[in-house]
Design an enzyme around this catalytic site. Structure first.
Site, PDB file in Angstrom:
ATOM      1  CB  CYS A 186      -0.593   0.158   1.397  1.00  0.00           C
ATOM      2  SG  CYS A 186      -1.601  -1.372   1.398  1.00  0.00           S
ATOM      3  CE  LYS A 235      -4.583   2.026   2.994  1.00  0.00           C
ATOM      4  NZ  LYS A 235      -4.245   0.358   2.453  1.00  0.00           N
ATOM      5  CG  HIS A 245      -0.715   3.266   4.152  1.00  0.00           C
ATOM      6  ND1 HIS A 245      -1.390   1.697   4.128  1.00  0.00           N
ATOM      7  CD2 HIS A 245      -0.449   3.648   5.657  1.00  0.00           C
ATOM      8  CE1 HIS A 245      -0.283   1.416   4.400  1.00  0.00           C
ATOM      9  NE2 HIS A 245      -0.333   2.276   6.018  1.00  0.00           N
ATOM     10  CG  ASP A 273      -3.232  -0.448  -3.292  1.00  0.00           C
ATOM     11  OD1 ASP A 273      -3.720  -1.716  -3.920  1.00  0.00           O
ATOM     12  OD2 ASP A 273      -3.362  -0.534  -1.230  1.00  0.00           O
ATOM     13  CG  ASN A 274      -1.304  -3.801  -3.197  1.00  0.00           C
ATOM     14  OD1 ASN A 274      -1.183  -3.009  -2.249  1.00  0.00           O
ATOM     15  ND2 ASN A 274      -2.308  -4.814  -2.506  1.00  0.00           N
TER      16      ASN A 274
END
Length: 495
Positions: free
Chosen positions: A70, A124, A126, A274-275
């Site tokens: 992330c 989000k 992060h 994001d992944n």
């Protein structure tokens, strides 16, 4: 006969009109832990009608890379710079760590605001929050509504790190916001995005960054979304499918709000994961190898597409090499902004590649070099790079991986209650792999022993990149971060 003043005024109006014509609204949607095999157009059993339609009308990116986890993806999106150049090479930023994306270079919303955009972040973050200066409102966003850490409950918005550090995590700009425990976060964040659009003065260009909590664990979704997937026998996959359905519906509702406001024809939308998907939490990356947190393709070959009326080659598929760092110069370029004042970027402006089908300006891509991973095996004789450490580099069609790449199993879409984990134990001391990704996108054939000269050349390139790295920052947990000391909320704790 017109006066010089009148002529000058008309010229100014023409210039303003030209500038405005180059400033589309930009909607960037970032899904969390969304697997390669979890979108309809990749053949998934999970139906995504809105994402399929939007991508079919735009450009699907099929040689597009993000990072395996992330924080690194978000840091590279926001900075346009590799992890090795921001000190975030290792793992993610955990909530109790005094760590953040550095302030030594302007990030994407700074540049969008500088170009005259209104900037809004929903969802989000992060990217660190131990000091107030690292909160989104102090990093270029006019408004922020979302959570600061990496994950939380979809309803009560709480996050626990171990047994002692528990707190709520939801902010409306700089202040904690009491959550509605009956409202599912995917619906909550889409509602906020729709409110922003519906109440917007569309004469000013908008940059809306929607970083959805979906579809990251914990596996939670209202029953109505997963009822249509009752045929999926694996319970995690069934719930996950419902979470994807909720996300797809939310994105459909948000694009409808842009249309109702009359803004959609002037909007460029980017969608990205994001992944790779997390297998243990319902995601799937088949037929790619590996999953979230690995340097295999399943960890970082991302789902992505671009939609917009200004695209010249609509309804196409791009197989040109594109990386998450490229969004920074691409979007600033679309905004008519300037890259002055930034530290050297690792991203490239890819608009001609995406819109016109031009060749990518990128032929090299550093996936990462992580100096804090445990070394594996022995250093290759004559290697300029210490291949015992975790790293990966793409050059053209070729990819080299070193150290411990993470879980390298191929996991098919589950058809039974128990996921077939297709056990791959690997070789305990092996630490170099070479693949031709164009010919072998699923990484079945390791060519490292067949092409030793190519391996050595790519290891030399890794070392050259490593020499540009800044020290890795990964501080220990700070007990002062405990939400109990801050009214039960996660938030800044240092002055």
């Amino acid at each position: 006969m017109m006066s010089n003043v009148s002529i000058s005024f008309i010229l100014i109006l023409c210039v303003m009109k030209t500038v405005n014509a180059k400033q589309p609204h930009i909607l960037f949607v970032l899904a969390d832990d969304y697997g390669y095999n979890d979108i309809g157009y990749h053949g998934s059993e999970i139906k995504t009608p809105n994402l399929d339609k939007l991508s079919a009308e735009g450009v699907r990116l099929e040689n597009y890379y993000v990072q395996p986890i992330c924080t690194p993806t978000r840091s590279q999106l926001m900075s346009g710079r590799y992890q090795i150049h921001t000190g975030l090479q290792h793992s993610v930023i955990f909530a109790p760590q005094p760590n953040a994306l550095p302030r030594d270079s302007p990030i994407l919303p700074d540049k969008m605001r500088e170009a005259g955009y209104s900037t809004h972040a929903v969802g989000k973050w992060h990217l660190g929050f131990y000091k107030e200066e690292y909160l989104p409102n102090n990093r270029g966003f006019d408004t922020f509504y979302g959570y600061l850490a990496g994950m939380e409950d979809y309803y009560n918005k709480s996050r626990c790190i171990g047994p002692k550090f528990c707190g709520k995590d939801l902010r409306d700009n700089l202040k904690p916001a009491e959550p509605n425990p009956n409202e599912y976060s995917t619906e909550m964040y889409s509602r906020r995005a729709i409110d922003i659009v519906s109440n917007y003065n569309s004469s000013k260009p908008m940059f809306l960054y929607l970083a959805l909590q979906a579809v990251h664990e914990p596996l939670e979704v209202p029953a109505r979304y997963k009822e249509k997937y009752a045929h999926i026998r694996n319970s995690d996959r069934r719930t996950y499918a419902g979470m994807v359905a909720a996300m797809d519906e939310a994105i459909g509702n948000i694009t409808a709000a842009f249309q109702a406001k009359g803004m959609w024809d002037d909007t460029i939308m980017v969608f990205s994961t994001d992944n790779g998907g997390e297998i243990y939490a319902g995601g799937n990356n088949w037929p790619l190898r590996g999953w979230k947190a690995s340097l295999w393709e399943g960890g970082m070959h991302g789902v992505g597409f671009v939609h917009g009326k200004s695209l010249q080659k609509k309804g196409s598929v791009s197989t040109e090499l594109i990386h998450v760092t490229d969004w920074y110069p691409t979007l600033v370029g679309l905004a008519g902004g300037s890259l002055n004042g930034t530290k050297p970027l690792d991203g490239f402006d890819q608009w001609k590649t995406i819109s016109e089908g031009a060749k990518s300006p990128r032929d090299t891509l550093l996936h990462n070099i992580d100096p804090l991973t445990k070394p594996v095996g022995d250093k290759l004789e004559g290697s300029p790079f210490d291949n015992r450490y975790r790293a990966a580099l793409r050059v053209g069609d070729w990819k080299v991986i070193t150290g411990n790449p993470g879980d390298g199993r191929w996991i098919p879409e589950p058809t039974a209650e128990i996921i077939n984990m297709n056990v791959y134990t690997g070789e305990p001391k092996k630490n170099v792999w070479l693949f031709n990704i164009a010919k072998d996108p699923v990484e079945r054939v390791d060519l490292s022993e067949d092409y030793p000269d190519r391996v050595m050349k790519m290891l030399s390139m890794l070392q050259q990149l490593n020499e540009t790295a800044v020290p890795c920052v990964y501080p220990p947990v700070d007990p002062n971060s405990n939400p109990e000391l801050h009214g039960g909320w996660w938030g800044p704790w240092e002055k």
